[in-house]
Structure formats: C-alpha cells, structure tokens
Design a protein around this motif. Structure first.
Motif, short mmCIF file in Angstrom:
data_model
loop_
_atom_site.label_atom_id
_atom_site.label_comp_id
_atom_site.label_asym_id
_atom_site.label_seq_id
_atom_site.Cartn_x
_atom_site.Cartn_y
_atom_site.Cartn_z
N GLU B 190 0.83 -1.21 0.00
CA GLU B 190 0.00 0.00 0.00
C GLU B 190 0.87 1.26 0.00
O GLU B 190 0.55 2.25 -0.65
CB GLU B 190 -0.91 0.01 1.24
CG GLU B 190 -2.11 -0.94 1.11
CD GLU B 190 -2.95 -0.99 2.38
OE1 GLU B 190 -3.82 -1.86 2.46
OE2 GLU B 190 -2.72 -0.18 3.29
N LEU B 191 1.98 1.19 0.73
CA LEU B 191 2.89 2.35 0.77
C LEU B 191 3.42 2.64 -0.63
O LEU B 191 3.50 3.80 -1.06
CB LEU B 191 4.07 2.08 1.73
CG LEU B 191 5.10 3.21 1.82
CD1 LEU B 191 4.51 4.44 2.50
CD2 LEU B 191 6.35 2.77 2.58
N ARG B 192 3.77 1.57 -1.34
CA ARG B 192 4.30 1.73 -2.69
C ARG B 192 3.27 2.42 -3.60
O ARG B 192 3.62 3.34 -4.36
CB ARG B 192 4.68 0.35 -3.23
CG ARG B 192 5.52 0.38 -4.45
CD ARG B 192 6.01 -1.02 -4.78
NE ARG B 192 6.22 -1.15 -6.21
CZ ARG B 192 6.56 -2.27 -6.81
NH1 ARG B 192 6.75 -3.38 -6.10
NH2 ARG B 192 6.73 -2.32 -8.12
N LYS B 193 2.00 1.94 -3.48
CA LYS B 193 0.93 2.53 -4.32
C LYS B 193 0.73 4.00 -3.98
O LYS B 193 0.64 4.87 -4.85
CB LYS B 193 -0.38 1.77 -4.08
CG LYS B 193 -0.55 0.55 -4.96
CD LYS B 193 -1.90 -0.09 -4.67
CE LYS B 193 -1.80 -1.59 -4.90
NZ LYS B 193 -2.80 -2.36 -4.18
N ALA B 194 0.62 4.27 -2.68
CA ALA B 194 0.32 5.64 -2.25
C ALA B 194 1.44 6.61 -2.65
O ALA B 194 1.18 7.70 -3.18
CB ALA B 194 0.12 5.67 -0.74
N THR B 195 2.69 6.20 -2.42
CA THR B 195 3.80 7.12 -2.71
C THR B 195 3.97 7.32 -4.22
O THR B 195 4.38 8.40 -4.66
CB THR B 195 5.12 6.61 -2.09
OG1 THR B 195 5.34 5.27 -2.52
CG2 THR B 195 5.08 6.66 -0.58
#
Lengths: 322, 455
Positions: B190-195
C-alpha cells in the motif's frame, strides 16, 4: 681591543668591539661556546629537530606501528605484520576509495593548474582595482574549508539547491540535477569545490613567479615578432616551470590527503562513491575504533606521496644543474 | 614545649575535627546508601572541594531538553552531589572522535553519551555500572529488551541505559487522503501505491540512503528484518544475508525509490528530511517526533498550503509496515558510559543515579514530549502520555519491539563495524541508484559481511 667574529669577513661588520665590564668570565664562556660552530649549529637546530620529532616523526612512527598491530580503541593490540594492509587491499570499499583518491587528485590538480595559471596571467596585467581583485581572489583560500564546504553543500543540496532553482527558473532544466545524490556527479562536485578552494594558491604563487620574469625578455620576443602564445610558451613557461613544479607537488600532497571537504560534503557517500583514503581511514579508525586498520589505509598514501616528492626533487635538481 | 600542630595530634573520640567528621560521614553515607542516602540526608556528600565532573552529550534534537539540563538539571545535580557538574553538548557525529581521543590519551570527560551498542566498542575503557543499572531497572519496571544486547558486555552493564528515540513515519494527512488513503498505508504494498501516486503530484516520499548515522540505518535494518533478512545466523559467525528475504527487500526498495521516493535522498543527512518535510517538499518520512514537535513549536512560521499551522496536518504511522514476515524496528537506543580513566568514577555513578531518580528524570522526560522514551517500561504509564498530542502518543510503547544490529546473531563490535561502514545501507543504495541489480547488491553486501564476521 678588537677581534674578528668567527665566520666574519674581517671587515666592519665582522669586527666586534670588546666592551670593558666587570665579571666578564661568564659572557666569555658563553662567547667561547657560541664560537664553536658545531655546538652553535646544534643549539640553533635543536628546537626545529624537537618540533619535527614531536609533531612529524613521532606520529609517523606511531602510525607505522599502529598499522602493523591489531590496536583498537582502548585495546593496545599486538603485532600482526601486514595483515591490516592485506585486509584493506581485499576490501572493495578501500579499492573504491583508492581509485577515487587518484581520480579526485588528478582532475582537481589539472583544473587548479590551468585556471590558476590563467588567473595569474590576468592578474599580472595592469588594470584599475588590481590590488582589490588580488586580495578578493584569496578569499576561498582564507575561508575555513569546513565553512566554505557547508556553503557549497547548500548550493548542491538535493532539495533546496539554489543552482537547481536558478537553472529551473531560467528554463534550462525540467528536473533537478542530482548534484550530490548521484555518485559520479557528487565526485565532480567535490572536484569543483576543491578547484575553487585551491586555485588561489596556484594563482598567487604563479603570479609571484611571473613577477620575477624580466619584462625585457618579453619585449625582445615581441620585437622578434612573437605573438602572445609564443611569448608564453617560449619565455614565460620555461622560466615559470620550477615554481609550477613546486606548486603542483604541494597541491598533489594536499589533495591526495584531503579529508575535510569530503567529510562535510558527502561523508563518502552515496554508496562510497566519494570516499577518499583519508575519509575511509577515519571511518575505520574513529567510527569503528579499528585504529590499526585505519592507520594501514592511511599509510597507503605514503608511497604515492613519497614518489611524487622524489620525482619533484630529482626534477628540480636537474633544473638547477642545467 | 609541644611543637606539634593541631592536625598532628591523634584524635580522641571527643576531638574529631568537624571537617573530618563531615567528610567521613558523607563518604560513608554515600557508599552505604548511594544517592538515596545523600538525598535523604539533605546534604551534599563531602567530595573534595572544587571537584568537577564533566559529562558530554549530543545536541538534542529537542533543544528545550538541553536547555533544561543546562539551566536546571545540572545545577541541581551539582548541589545534590556537592560537585561542579559541567554538561557539554556537541554534534552527534562528533561524539566518537571525542571518545576515541579521550580513551587513547587517558584524559577527557568523566561521562560520555553512548549510542546503540557502543559499549561493545569501548568495552576496555568503560566502568562497570551494573550497580546503578540494576537498581534503576528493579525500581522502574526493567529495561526494554534492546538494552541488554546493546549495553551489557560479558554480563556487565558497561553503559547505563538512558533513553530511546523512537521513530515513526511522519506524514501529511491531507495529501494521503487526496490519493485515496484516509489512514496511512498499513502494508508495504500500500505504501508503494500511495507514494507512487503522490510522487506524480510532486509530493514524493522522503528517505535518506546516505552515509548518516540515524535515519538511514533506522530505515534499512528494519526493512531487512521485516522481509526476513538477517546479517548472520544465530551464532553471529556465519553470514546469512544472501537470502530470499533480503533480495525481496532490496527489490522492494528499488521499486519504491523509482516510483515513489525523492531520489535526492541518496545524499541526505539526518536533518534533510526535517527541512524537506517542513518546506512541503515531501509527503512522508521516517523520523523521530522532532518534525511534529518543531512544527508545533513554530506554528506561526510553519504553515501548510492553506495557511494553517502545519502540525495540524501531521500524524505518525508505525514503521516498519506490515505485509512481510514481521515488524521489527531499529530505534535509537542511548546510554551513558563512565570512563575508566576518570578520577571521579564514584561521583560519576552518583550523577547517573541522580539523573535516573524518578523525580529528576521525569522533568527531562516531560520536556522531551515523547521524542525520547525512557529506558524502563514503567514510564509507559506516566501521565504525560495522556496529556501530549495524539500524534505523539504512539511513541509510548514504541520501544517494545526494537532490535539492535547484528541480528540474528549477538550485537558485537563486528556488527558495529558493519553499521559504521554503512554496508547494509549501501546495499540498498547501490540497488536504488541503479548502480547494481538487487541480486548483485546483496552479493556485494554478503562479500563485505564475510570479511568482517567470518574473518
């Protein structure tokens, strides 16, 4: 009564008038001692020898001993022979630091020589405000390296670089230039700063050399039809060569052993791309406490610098003999 | 004629000089009861007049904490101990050169602040402070698990645990909401998607992978551990870094770097992310509580794009994230070491006792507002945690699961060598910068670790 002073010419300057005063026995003894050339030379040289011994020879011998031992902080260690040197040679970070040190020294010295020479030739001309320009030129050399490197670090800052901002506002770039975040760029940034800092030393020394050249030689060459470049190549350069050699050698020694600039600018990063022998030796010796290994890494500089000085001395001796 | 001076005369029980009595009684009281006795007697122990004690600490990221120590803490300690206590604060990177110079010359400050597992590095030069540490641990609920491998060497406490700087991801709530995350991403994916979405809007994630002692390792080691990677096996003698977990973590880092991060982070030091966050250049970053605390203390200066105080849009999220094999942080564990060359070792230990006495430690602890967590678990119950702002409350239990480098083996001077050479950090930096493929970067790190652990 007069008597010649030892080593004096016997003329006015070499004759001492003996002043009659009571209790002359002690001064007479002192005089006798001072008349002994060997003793006097020893007395005069002693402070220098002491200073060199304490501040140069002792640290050097200690450095050699440390490099041959397993000493770490708070642990005297034992003799391990060349183990530390072998370990360093096999260490990929050391290998990178070794290559970087040569690269950094080579390019920084070339730039400092070319730009310093150019600046010296300019400053050797007569123009209004010459003295102010000469004084201002020395500023990078006068400002403490740590302070000036901090200023440069701000200029190359990955987020707030004023250079990136100006280039972006001027429409020259669309994304930030990776001044310090790309290994190759970071190394060239360090070379630029070193050049900026060291160029005044070249310029002022070469300028001093230029001013010793008799203007009649240039005049004669001009009368013979030599243009600017020919006058430089056939008159200025040969006469300036001895000074240039000395300046270049000093610069190589200082640049090869540079520490402050890299330590402040990048700390050896990114990914060791800007590590020099001095910064890596510091990292090993101080941050890791491995004083023996740190000393071994720093001693790798010695043969290189020794060779440079030896070549310089040989060259200068040949020039003197010519 | 009696020519002897008064002090030459043997003393009878009625002739004990007042000064001698005070000195003897004070030393006896201090020896018998330590700082407790001194404080109970309401009298400074009789250390020789003019005795000085020199303690060196870092410049705290919360300047108010240093201000309290200098203006109130150390003057009070001086009175209580009957000695002049001098506190010197220096840059965090300057501590090691100072310690090294002091140890090698056998002269310098009596007490130095120690980070991480430095007692292993300076073991021969530190005094055993087990008596102080055990008493404090017993009284205050025991130390957090990270301290034993970090500051205990050969069964002795050579560093007195002092505090832990917890870290978490500081992030802009509104910006993450804009890309569909009303809460901070819970997993690595999720961090990868959001950033990635935020970077497209010019608001990347900010992380250093430079040669800096704090934020780079506190990101890199937990990333390694949370994906199942480890430097060595349990013995600490066999390198185990080249594993699927490590390769996966490096691949993840490489993707996160290209897709969602500020790529200038390769050259950041520990303060760059604070400045970038306050300037609104990054959307999130791993840090201590200082970003929030400074934003709040400078609320008139640090504003968001709507002109509102920036701190109102900041929250903290747990790091490392979920979704791999576990969540194991590396927090900044700090302590104090008494130097063996010190002529005032007893006094130095008394100062440590004074610092950790509940009513004294509490004042410093409250000034820090959660940036520095106490070394013992009892402080989790302190009333301060309910009074401070919600974004800071997560640091209350932050120190529970922290590890120290060297995992899965013991934390030793060799693991400090790996840390000091930034080998784990550079493994990620080499791959993230594109200089090496993830597998090559891991292989490079394996080679370097073998030269250290298996030599």
């Amino acid at each position: 009564m007069t008597r010649p002073i030892a080593g004096g010419s016997g003329g006015a300057a070499g004759v001492e008038a003996a002043l009659p005063h009571p209790g002359t026995s002690r001064p007479a003894r002192v005089e006798r001692v001072l008349e002994n050339e060997r003793l006097l030379a020893t007395i005069l040289l002693a402070p220098t020898v002491l200073l060199l011994g304490v501040f140069i020879a002792y640290p050097f011998v200690m450095g050699v001993w440390l490099s041959l031992s397993s000493t770490s902080v708070g642990n005297p260690g034992e003799f391990v022979g060349f183990k530390n040197f072998v370990k360093a040679w096999d260490d990929s970070i050391f290998q990178m630091a070794f290559r970087n040190t040569f690269f950094y020294t080579f390019w920084a010295t070339i730039f400092k020589l070319v730009l310093g020479m150019w600046l010296a030739l300019l400053l050797n001309r007569h123009f209004r405000g010459k003295r102010i320009v000469r004084a201002a030129m020395l500023l990078p050399f006068i400002v403490p390296t740590v302070l000036s490197t901090f200023a440069w670090r701000w200029m190359f800052d990955p987020t707030f670089s004023v250079l990136n901002w100006m280039l972006f506002k001027g429409g020259f770039i669309v994304t930030k230039l990776p001044f310090l975040s790309d290994g190759a760029w970071a190394m060239w940034c360090a070379i630029v700063i070193n050049t900026w800092r060291g160029m005044p030393f070249f310029a002022i020394t070469l300028l001093a050399g230029l001013q010793t050249i008799n203007p009649d030689l240039h005049e004669a060459a001009s009368l013979d039809g030599a243009n600017g470049w020919k006058r430089f190549w056939h008159v200025t350069w040969p006469l300036l060569k001895p000074v240039t050699i000395v300046v270049v050698v000093f610069s190589i020694i200082q640049t090869f052993a540079d520490f402050q600039l890299i330590y402040v600018l990048t700390g050896g990063g990114p990914a060791n791309s800007t590590h020099l022998l001095a910064t890596y030796a510091y990292q090993l010796g101080v941050a890791t406490g491995l004083l023996g290994e740190g000393a071994a890494v720093s001693l790798f500089m010695f043969p290189v610098l020794f060779a440079v000085v030896w070549i310089q001395l040989r060259y200068l001796r040949r020039l003197e003999g010519a | 004629m009696n020519t002897s001076k008064p002090e030459d005369t043997p003393l009878s029980h009625t002739q004990v000089a007042r000064r001698t009595f005070l000195k003897t009684a004070g030393v006896a009281a201090a020896a018998a009861t330590g700082i407790e006795g001194i404080l109970a007697a309401r009298r400074a122990p009789a250390f020789a007049q003019g005795t000085k004690l020199h303690i060196v600490r870092w410049n705290d990221f919360i300047p108010e904490a240093d201000a309290w120590l200098k203006k109130e803490g150390m003057p009070e300690a001086s009175k209580a101990l009957g000695a002049e206590v001098t506190l010197e604060t220096i840059g965090f990177n300057d501590l090691q050169p100072r310690i090294t110079a002091a140890v090698q010359s056998g002269a310098g400050a009596d007490i130095f602040m120690l980070y991480y597992n430095w007692p292993h590095l300076y073991a021969n030069s530190l005094v055993d402070v087990s008596d102080v540490a055990n008493a404090v641990a017993k009284e205050q609920g025991g130390f957090y698990g990270v301290f034993e491998p970090s500051m205990k060497v050969g069964g002795k406490w050579l560093g007195m645990p002092h505090s832990i700087v917890g870290n978490a991801i500081a992030y802009r709530k509104s910006w993450f909401k804009e890309v569909g995350f009303s809460e901070f991403p819970r997993t690595w994916d999720e961090l990868r998607k959001a950033t990635a979405a935020l970077k497209k809007k010019g608001k990347p994630y900010g992380q250093t992978l430079g040669h800096t002692f704090g934020d780079a390792p506190t990101w890199a080691y937990p990333l390694l551990w949370s994906f199942g990677g480890a430097e060595t096996d349990k013995s600490g003698k066999k390198v185990a870094v080249n594993s699927k977990g490590t390769v996966d973590s490096v691949k993840y880092m490489t993707a996160l770097w290209k897709e969602g991060s500020d790529e200038g982070g390769l050259a950041w030091d520990d303060s760059n992310n604070n400045r970038a966050f306050h300037a609104g250049d990054i959307s999130a970053t791993l840090n201590g509580a200082s970003i929030y605390i400074v934003a709040k203390r400078q609320k008139d200066k640090l504003k968001d794009e709507k002109g509102e105080p920036l701190y109102l849009d900041i929250d903290h999220a747990l790091f490392p994230l979920a979704g791999a094999v576990g969540q194991f942080p590396l927090y900044f564990s700090n302590g104090h070491g008494v130097m063996k060359y010190s002529k005032n070792q007893k006094l130095a230990k008394d100062l440590l006792r004074w610092i950790h006495k509940k009513e004294n430690f509490e004042k410093w602890f409250q000034v820090s507002e959660g940036y520095s967590v106490a070394p013992t678990t009892e402080w989790e119950k302190h009333a301060m945690w309910d009074k401070i702002d919600k974004p800071l409350q997560m640091f209350r239990t932050a120190a529970r699961k922290t590890r120290i480098f060297g995992y899965a083996g013991p934390s030793t001077a060799k693991s400090t060598e790996v840390y000091s050479k930034y080998i784990v950090v550079d493994m990620y930096a080499n791959a993230a910068s594109g200089k090496m493929k993830p597998e090559e970067a891991v292989k490079w790190a394996e080679g370097e670790l073998k030269k250290i652990y298996e030599a």
